[in-house]
Design an enzyme around this catalytic site. Structure first.
Site, mmCIF file in Angstrom:
data_model
loop_
_atom_site.group_PDB
_atom_site.id
_atom_site.type_symbol
_atom_site.label_atom_id
_atom_site.label_comp_id
_atom_site.label_asym_id
_atom_site.label_seq_id
_atom_site.Cartn_x
_atom_site.Cartn_y
_atom_site.Cartn_z
ATOM 1 N N SER A 1 42.117 52.749 43.006
ATOM 2 C CA SER A 1 42.493 51.413 43.223
ATOM 3 C C SER A 1 44.011 51.053 42.873
ATOM 4 C CB SER A 1 41.337 50.440 43.054
ATOM 5 O OG SER A 1 41.664 49.010 43.586
ATOM 6 N N ALA B 1 39.803 35.673 42.035
ATOM 7 C CA ALA B 1 41.082 35.069 41.818
ATOM 8 C C ALA B 1 42.115 36.165 42.076
ATOM 9 C CB ALA B 1 41.202 34.540 40.522
ATOM 10 N N ASP C 1 44.551 50.604 47.106
ATOM 11 C CA ASP C 1 43.574 51.072 48.080
ATOM 12 C C ASP C 1 43.526 49.915 49.206
ATOM 13 O OD1 ASP C 1 42.085 49.484 46.576
ATOM 14 O OD2 ASP C 1 40.139 50.771 46.494
ATOM 15 N N ARG D 1 33.950 36.533 27.366
ATOM 16 C CA ARG D 1 32.943 37.473 27.862
ATOM 17 C C ARG D 1 33.388 38.777 27.221
ATOM 18 N NH1 ARG D 1 35.399 39.855 32.413
ATOM 19 N NH2 ARG D 1 33.458 40.668 33.003
ATOM 20 N N SER E 1 34.379 42.802 27.530
ATOM 21 C CA SER E 1 34.759 43.575 28.860
ATOM 22 C C SER E 1 33.831 44.485 29.183
ATOM 23 C CB SER E 1 35.965 44.462 28.259
ATOM 24 O OG SER E 1 36.174 45.625 29.045
#
Length: 541
Positions: free
Chosen positions: A64, A371, A278, A497, A499
């Site tokens: 990607s 987002a 991708d 949070r 990773s």
């Protein structure tokens, strides 16, 4: 299972000593040189999965938006969705097994997942344009053949195209024809049907500059060009002929750095967009007359699509349940606009496409976007059947026309996964139909200033979260500290949070001004550093 062939082929794809990899949301990703054994084994796993579910499974070789030197591999389940979580564990087990354990691990997976090895297996393969992808997809084929699976190699395709092919194959062509031509024809036909309703909103509106991240998107868009109507003038930049994949370009670069990609010359108020490597993410942007850069991210894309769908749903007068699914990273003003102005229910889930997709399936019309520009719209079977029936049988003109547009939307959207090409056509159609300029779209609401930071910690597992990652349960005292800091600023919120891939804690903060968002993010990062075992020097403002 032919133990001798497995031993022989496995020796051709040896596992580097001491290497362990984890199958995550994006499958496996690593430096390309470390992946040969992994992709060979994923060929094996795809055959087992295919036998277990009696359906065609997809394998995509891509990393990607990662740098060109990396690569990766992910499996696609029968309806074009991501691999089932229980099989993610099998994938990790198989990838990390030592040579001599390989046969035992396969036998164990067969027992746990009730795989009948005598059944047929079928696998679809696709790859991106990275220099390492062709050789790696050959290793996938070795794995498939060892276990006697059938395969079809699509060669160079976008990730969403492979998801589409797998879905078409397993719905016996109900979703479409499992060929590239089938994909181009389905999308272009739906797009033409939609824009037939638009009353030409000026020639300039139709020009679109597309940064293809020097990736597969450029190849496939060029192939698709003959299928587009004359009025769509797409101009492809960063087409991979000169520069490196994802280098200073692509959706991820534009979103993270909040600036236009290299290799694309922007004039004021021109509509531009970027795909990722991708082609499963898209963001839009433009420069105003004062030369300021404006990013239109996944939140604003979801909002535009929601406005359009809500109007159409109101016209067909059915009691369809519609909702938008976001993560905690969605800008607070997008959530406010959707809930308060549009009156559309918004649900927040944990970060990761699989969580968004899963939640969106609960509604008749579920819109989800991260987002970062990855997202799509899901229609329930019942809603789709009803809409197609209205197109055929509804006597009332307005209702029938609205149903027709909804039907075209259903066909234009790739419901299997986020798809930059499909999302771009959806956006272009909506802008044309509503006669909106890119500036008017941008002006729907103003994003709250925000800041993303990360703090290195000794062990990311000390942070445990709840409420869709918006509140920290551990370590003790951290959430209370964040709550106190948030109270100091207007329109503010912040969350932390761990990773999913490295020992860092990610911090997000937003507030009424950029200065306040930056200050809040910094203060929260200090709290994380002191309470969650930060490494090295404390964060500097």
């Amino acid at each position: 299972m032919d133990a001798e062939a497995l031993r022989k082929y496995s020796a051709l794809h040896p596992k580097p000593a001491g290497l362990t990899l984890q199958y995550g949301t994006a499958g496996f990703r690593s430096e390309a040189g470390q992946l040969d054994h992994v992709v060979f084994r994923m060929g094996l796993l795809a055959v087992l999965r295919s036998k277990a579910v009696t359906a065609t499974i997809g394998i995509m070789v891509t990393a990607s938006h990662n740098p060109e030197e990396d690569n990766g591999v992910k499996l696609v389940d029968p309806l074009g969705e991501m691999l089932h979580p229980s099989w993610e564990e099998y994938a990790t087990q198989l990838a990390n097994a030592e040579e001599q354990e390989l046969q035992n691990v396969i036998t164990e997976i067969c027992q746990k997942a009730a795989v009948n090895l005598h059944k047929d297996a079928s696998v679809f393969i696709g790859r991106d344009t990275r220099p390492s992808s062709k050789k790696l997809s050959q290793s996938v084929i070795d794995g498939i053949q060892v276990l006697g699976g059938q395969y079809h190699d699509y060669g160079l395709v976008t990730t969403p195209q492979l998801h589409y092919m797998v879905c078409c194959q397993n719905t016996q062509g109900q979703y479409g024809k499992a060929t590239l031509e089938g994909y181009y024809e389905k999308l272009s036909k739906a797009f033409m049907e939609l824009i037939k309703q638009s009353h030409g909103s000026g020639e300039f509106q139709r020009h679109l500059k597309i940064d293809c991240a020097n990736g597969i998107g450029a190849l496939k868009l060029s192939e698709m060009k003959p299928y587009f109507p004359q009025e769509v003038l797409i101009h492809i930049y960063n087409d991979g002929t000169k520069d490196k994949l994802n280098h200073l370009c692509g959706a991820d670069f534009v979103k993270v750095h909040q600036k236009p990609p290299g290799g694309l010359d922007m004039k004021p108020n021109e509509r531009c967009c970027s795909f990722d490597g991708d082609a499963d993410r898209i963001v839009y942007y433009y420069k105003d007359t004062a030369g300021h850069f404006h990013l239109i991210d996944g939140d604003k894309i979801a909002t535009l699509i929601s406005i359009f769908l809500k109007e159409l749903l109101a016209k067909v007068k059915q009691s369809f349940k519609m909702a938008v699914v976001q993560t905690a990273y969605a800008n607070g003003n997008s959530t406010r606009y959707l809930q308060e102005t549009l009156k559309v229910p918004v649900h927040c889930v944990k970060t990761g496409v699989k969580h968004l997709h899963h939640k969106a399936q609960e509604f008749d019309v579920g819109v989800y976007f991260e987002a970062n520009g990855h997202g799509t719209v899901l229609f329930s079977k019942a809603a789709e059947t009803k809409i197609r029936q209205l197109v055929k049988e509804e006597k009332d003109n307005e209702k029938r026309e609205a149903a027709k547009m909804l039907e075209s939307m259903i066909d234009l959207i790739n419901q299997t996964v986020g798809d930059a090409v499909s999302d771009m056509l959806v956006i272009e159609a909506i802008l044309a139909l509503k006669g909106l300029t890119v500036q008017q779209w941008d002006a729907l609401y103003t994003d709250l200033p925000n800041r993303l930071l990360k703090v290195q910690v000794a062990d990311r597992r000390v942070i445990d979260t709840t409420d869709a990652e918006r509140r920290a349960l551990t370590p003790p005292g951290l959430q209370e500290k964040i709550d106190a800091l948030v109270k100091k600023y207007k329109l503010s919120r912040a969350f932390v949070r761990p990773s999913g891939t490295e020992d860092v804690v990610r911090i997000y903060a937003e507030a009424d001004t950029q200065e306040n968002a930056d200050a809040l993010a910094h203060e929260v990062s200090l709290a994380v550093f002191h309470l969650a075992g930060g490494k090295g020097a404390p964060p500097q403002p």
